[in-house]
Design an enzyme around this catalytic site. Structure first.
Site, PDB file in Angstrom:
ATOM      1  N   GLU A   1       0.799  -1.234   0.000  1.00 53.43           N
ATOM      2  CA  GLU A   1       0.000   0.000   0.000  1.00 53.43           C
ATOM      3  C   GLU A   1       0.832   1.285   0.000  1.00 53.43           C
ATOM      4  O   GLU A   1       0.705   2.121   0.891  1.00 53.43           O
ATOM      5  CB  GLU A   1      -0.961  -0.018   1.207  1.00 53.43           C
ATOM      6  CG  GLU A   1      -1.878  -1.224   1.183  1.00 53.43           C
ATOM      7  CD  GLU A   1      -2.772  -1.354   2.418  1.00 53.43           C
ATOM      8  OE1 GLU A   1      -2.795  -0.428   3.250  1.00 53.43           O
ATOM      9  OE2 GLU A   1      -3.448  -2.390   2.531  1.00 53.43           O
TER      10      GLU A   1
ATOM     11  N   ASN B   1       1.933  -5.334  -3.017  1.00 51.54           N
ATOM     12  CA  ASN B   1       0.532  -5.655  -2.692  1.00 51.54           C
ATOM     13  C   ASN B   1      -0.250  -4.362  -2.451  1.00 51.54           C
ATOM     14  O   ASN B   1       0.241  -3.465  -1.755  1.00 51.54           O
ATOM     15  CB  ASN B   1       0.536  -6.517  -1.418  1.00 51.54           C
ATOM     16  CG  ASN B   1      -0.824  -7.077  -1.039  1.00 51.54           C
ATOM     17  OD1 ASN B   1      -1.496  -7.687  -1.868  1.00 51.54           O
ATOM     18  ND2 ASN B   1      -1.242  -6.878   0.198  1.00 51.54           N
TER      19      ASN B   1
ATOM     20  N   HIS C   1     -10.688  -6.243  -1.815  1.00 55.22           N
ATOM     21  CA  HIS C   1     -11.716  -6.023  -0.785  1.00 55.22           C
ATOM     22  C   HIS C   1     -12.891  -5.337  -1.477  1.00 55.22           C
ATOM     23  O   HIS C   1     -12.786  -4.171  -1.867  1.00 55.22           O
ATOM     24  CB  HIS C   1     -11.177  -5.112   0.327  1.00 55.22           C
ATOM     25  CG  HIS C   1     -10.070  -5.730   1.121  1.00 55.22           C
ATOM     26  ND1 HIS C   1     -10.274  -6.818   1.965  1.00 55.22           N
ATOM     27  CD2 HIS C   1      -8.746  -5.431   1.233  1.00 55.22           C
ATOM     28  CE1 HIS C   1      -9.121  -7.145   2.550  1.00 55.22           C
ATOM     29  NE2 HIS C   1      -8.192  -6.323   2.111  1.00 55.22           N
TER      30      HIS C   1
ATOM     31  N   GLU D   1      -6.270 -10.760  -0.628  1.00 56.25           N
ATOM     32  CA  GLU D   1      -7.047 -10.481   0.601  1.00 56.25           C
ATOM     33  C   GLU D   1      -8.541 -10.468   0.290  1.00 56.25           C
ATOM     34  O   GLU D   1      -9.295  -9.624   0.798  1.00 56.25           O
ATOM     35  CB  GLU D   1      -6.628  -9.127   1.205  1.00 56.25           C
ATOM     36  CG  GLU D   1      -5.151  -9.026   1.502  1.00 56.25           C
ATOM     37  CD  GLU D   1      -4.727  -7.718   2.165  1.00 56.25           C
ATOM     38  OE1 GLU D   1      -5.597  -6.951   2.630  1.00 56.25           O
ATOM     39  OE2 GLU D   1      -3.520  -7.459   2.198  1.00 56.25           O
TER      40      GLU D   1
HETATM   41  O1  9MR Z   1      -7.351  -7.753   8.875  1.00 58.23           O
HETATM   42  C1  9MR Z   1      -6.410  -6.906   9.502  1.00 58.23           C
HETATM   43  C2  9MR Z   1      -6.985  -6.359  10.800  1.00 58.23           C
HETATM   44  O2  9MR Z   1      -7.128  -7.400  11.735  1.00 58.23           O
HETATM   45  C3  9MR Z   1      -6.095  -5.279  11.341  1.00 58.23           C
HETATM   46  O3  9MR Z   1      -6.712  -4.676  12.456  1.00 58.23           O
HETATM   47  C4  9MR Z   1      -5.825  -4.257  10.262  1.00 58.23           C
HETATM   48  C5  9MR Z   1      -4.927  -3.180  10.791  1.00 58.23           C
HETATM   49  O4  9MR Z   1      -4.420  -2.361   9.821  1.00 58.23           O
HETATM   50  O5  9MR Z   1      -5.232  -4.880   9.139  1.00 58.23           O
HETATM   51  C6  9MR Z   1      -6.088  -5.782   8.548  1.00 58.23           C
HETATM   52  O6  9MR Z   1      -5.499  -6.324   7.392  1.00 58.23           O
HETATM   53  C7  9MR Z   1      -5.219  -5.396   6.348  1.00 58.23           C
HETATM   54  C8  9MR Z   1      -4.033  -5.918   5.592  1.00 58.23           C
HETATM   55  O7  9MR Z   1      -2.959  -6.139   6.463  1.00 58.23           O
HETATM   56  C9  9MR Z   1      -3.608  -4.965   4.485  1.00 58.23           C
HETATM   57  N1  9MR Z   1      -4.713  -4.653   3.629  1.00 58.23           N
HETATM   58  C10 9MR Z   1      -5.941  -4.248   4.266  1.00 58.23           C
HETATM   59  C11 9MR Z   1      -6.355  -5.251   5.312  1.00 58.23           C
HETATM   60  C12 9MR Z   1      -7.701  -4.920   5.889  1.00 58.23           C
HETATM   61  O8  9MR Z   1      -7.656  -3.723   6.598  1.00 58.23           O
END
Ligand code: 9MR
Length: 454
Positions: free
Chosen positions: A167, A210, A246, A275
């Site tokens: 990101e 990613n 997502h 994801e």
């Molecule tokens: O699913 C993850 C969640 O449990 C965390 O609180 C969050 C914190 O930033 O991150 C979520 O996973 C993310 C992933 O690492 C990167 N892309 C977006 C995902 C959803 O927010």
């Protein structure tokens, strides 16, 4: 499984198999090998494997002790991504002091069950401990490179693909980089530097960029595309691009999803759905999931799909019920759509046809190798024979096999195992075969494809 008295015979068989194996590994190597053709399988992972893909889930270490969570994971998926456990704040909360406990738990669970592991993620502005943001440029550069090197070295040989940078671009029409300590202090070159450091740390792992909102063609995905194109032209080591995917009603599966995956693939990188989750329910949600799976299958360099969780209740956006299993681990219509898009069939009975299932367990490990065992179980009808494809990752070699009769594809990485001796199994009965993998530095678990019964 084997009595002590069976062992001498086992060794003789293993030695004979070694000859077959040696013949099998003479072919070309290096290319991602796909599991052989297989008929309908009844789980997501096995169906994906029959199409030469993996099907994974994001998992949280603290749920692994929940029996239904673990059994759904182990039955349905053949890849995992630690949802939070490998992030910077989890593994290096204070400078140069590394905590791998929860991530190791996931990796060892995965390896024991024959699943691939996606590493997520090395360099990201979020879930970044405060000390990193406080560093001045030169110090930040060395902290970034140290973090990548330490974490990748700890997991060397165990990770199929790493999200090296996550990101780094802005949403919207600018195509600009997102502000972060890395971007602001190190400039555009931080991504290239991270990838070069990553390659040096573990040359066996696929290195991915990613991101989200890059799933269709838009200003953000164009910016990522241009970066990847530039990296490929200049020889910056990048192997894959992850599309988080997502989706919800405001951000549905784009109409040009497949075309977008394809244009990246045409740059010479692999693409992965990393994801996936789609808010909604019922047939609308199922249709969207089916589109995503079909798009990946239509792009030969799309190597696999990961959904961002198992039951809805543990999703990061649980109120949108975006996953394939409900809170009680019932399969949702979206699950059926995914399985069917993967060419699998649900049930394992009903029609009375010949079906079987294959499950993998690693039975022992030593420095340089491990033994795997596959249990082949007949479905609700008796079967007269079966085949199971097993794919190892180059430079691994299968150096012995027992209780089966293997044949090999030209790459030497895909072994198709058939029975030796009595091939028939009564309804619900099972048998096992085994093999030794010489790791040559790569301890990834093999991919065990769907069992085909006749
Ligand atoms: O699913 C993850 C969640 O449990 C965390 O609180 C969050 C914190 O930033 O991150 C979520 O996973 C993310 C992933 O690492 C990167 N892309 C977006 C995902 C959803 O927010």
């Amino acid at each position: 499984m084997f009595s002590a008295s069976a062992r001498p015979q086992l060794r003789i068989r293993a030695r004979r198999a070694l000859v077959l194996t040696t013949a099998g590994v003479l072919g070309a190597a290096g290319v991602l090998s796909l599991a052989g053709t297989a008929n309908a399988a009844s789980t997501l992972g096995a169906s994906a494997a029959a199409k030469g893909r993996y099907f994974g889930a994001a998992v949280a270490a603290n749920h692994l002790g929940e029996a239904q969570y673990a059994s759904t994971l182990d039955t349905e998926f053949n890849s995992v991504t630690p949802e939070n456990e490998m992030k910077w704040d989890a593994v290096e909360p204070t400078r140069n002091s590394f905590n791998y406990g929860s991530a190791d738990q996931i990796v060892s669970h995965a390896q024991g069950k024959g699943m691939k592991v996606r590493g997520h993620t090395l360099v990201w502005h979020s879930q970044l401990p405060g000390w990193v943001g406080g560093l001045a440029a030169a110090d930040l550069r060395s902290a970034m490179n140290n973090h990548i090197t330490q974490v990748m070295t700890h997991y060397k040989g165990k990770i199929y693909a790493w999200d090296v940078v996550n990101e780094a671009f802005q949403d919207g029409s600018s195509g600009a980089r997102l502000s972060s300590p890395f971007q602001d202090k190190l400039g555009n070159g931080f991504i290239e530097e991270a990838f070069r450091t990553a390659r040096a740390a573990d040359s066996g792992a696929k290195l991915c960029y990613n991101d989200y909102n890059t799933d269709g063609q838009n200003a953000k995905s164009n910016a990522v595309y241009n970066m990847v194109k530039d990296f490929k032209q200049r020889g910056v080591p990048i192997d894959c691009v992850g599309f988080q995917s997502h989706f919800n009603s405001n951000s549905p599966v784009p109409g040009d999803y497949q075309a977008n995956l394809q244009r990246f693939a045409d740059l010479g990188v692999y693409v992965q759905i990393t994801e996936l989750d789609i808010e909604g329910s019922g047939s609308a949600q199922a249709t969207s999931y089916g589109k995503v799976v079909n798009a990946c299958l239509a792009v030969s360099r799309c190597t696999g799909i990961t959904v961002w969780g198992i039951p809805d209740k543990y999703s990061w956006r649980s109120s949108g019920t975006p996953l394939l299993f409900d809170d009680n681990y019932n399969k949702k219509p979206a699950y059926d759509a995914v399985l069917s898009a993967l060419g699998g069939t649900s049930g394992g009975g009903g029609g009375g046809g010949a079906t079987c299932a294959a499950t993998y367990t690693r039975t022992s490990t030593w420095n340089g190798g491990f033994n795997g065992q596959v249990t082949v179980k007949a479905g609700s009808s008796a079967i007269s024979s079966w085949t199971v494809p097993v794919t190892v990752t180059s430079p691994q070699k299968v150096s012995a096999t027992w209780n089966g009769s293997p044949t090999w594809d030209s790459s030497g990485n895909v072994m198709t195992m058939k029975p030796n001796g009595n091939a028939s199994l009564a309804a619900g009965a099972s048998t096992t075969f085994g093999f030794t993998v010489t790791t040559n530095g790569n301890t990834n678990a093999p991919t065990v494809g769907g069992c085909t019964a006749s």
